[in-house]
Scaffold this motif. Structure first.
Motif, short mmCIF file in Angstrom:
data_model
loop_
_atom_site.label_atom_id
_atom_site.label_comp_id
_atom_site.label_asym_id
_atom_site.label_seq_id
_atom_site.Cartn_x
_atom_site.Cartn_y
_atom_site.Cartn_z
N ASP A 76 -15.78 66.31 -0.27
CA ASP A 76 -15.86 64.84 -0.24
C ASP A 76 -17.27 64.40 -0.65
N GLY A 77 -17.36 63.59 -1.70
CA GLY A 77 -18.64 63.11 -2.20
C GLY A 77 -19.27 63.98 -3.28
N ARG A 89 -13.75 61.26 -4.01
CA ARG A 89 -13.41 60.98 -2.62
C ARG A 89 -12.25 61.89 -2.24
#
Length: 153
Positions: free
Chosen positions: A96-97, A106
């Motif tokens: 995530d990120g 995401r």
């Protein structure tokens, strides 16, 4: 159910098979939600192989889906299925990120879409396109049944 089967066969007859296979793959992919991650913010250049490679370090990736539009271009999101929940948890925390093809992604757990009728709203071009397609298909059928149709080949 009968309506969707009929519409599916009509779309296949009219050359819309990429859209149908994309829809069917999306439905099939939604069957393992506990081990499935949603990946948003993908570059339009990211395909299933690139997404699989990005997540392959977190145990066995069992299935990857990147839905495409009518032209075959990625719609900017995808789904990654894992062999177990633990691998999905690790992948979610780690990815995530992160960046894939220059875009920050995401990652979250995939959610099943609610069943029942969906509200399309007045600005929904997809619903209008579906209505236009149904209208055109009915018009073609009506014209082909007209007695004068045989004169024009």
């Amino acid at each position: 159910m009968a309506l969707s089967s009929k519409l599916g066969s009509l779309l296949r007859q009219n050359g819309q098979t990429p859209m149908i296979s994309s829809m069917l793959n999306s439905l099939r992919c939604m069957s393992t939600l506990g081990k499935q991650l949603f990946v948003g913010g993908l570059s339009y250049d990211t395909d299933e192989q690139a997404l699989k490679e990005a997540f392959s370090g977190f145990s066995d990736v069992t299935e990857v889906l990147v839905p495409v539009d009518r032209t075959g271009r990625s719609r900017g999101f995808g789904f990654v299925n894992f062999a177990n929940d633990e691998a999905a948890n690790k992948a979610l925390s780690a990815m995530d990120g992160q960046e894939i093809h220059g875009r920050s992604i995401r990652v979250s757990y995939a959610n099943e879409r609610p069943s029942g009728p969906r509200s399309f709203g007045s600005n929904s071009t997809g619903f209008r396109e579906l209505l236009n397609l149904c209208y055109l298909l009915n018009a073609v059928r009506a014209i082909s049944r007209h007695p004068l149709a045989s004169l024009f080949g």
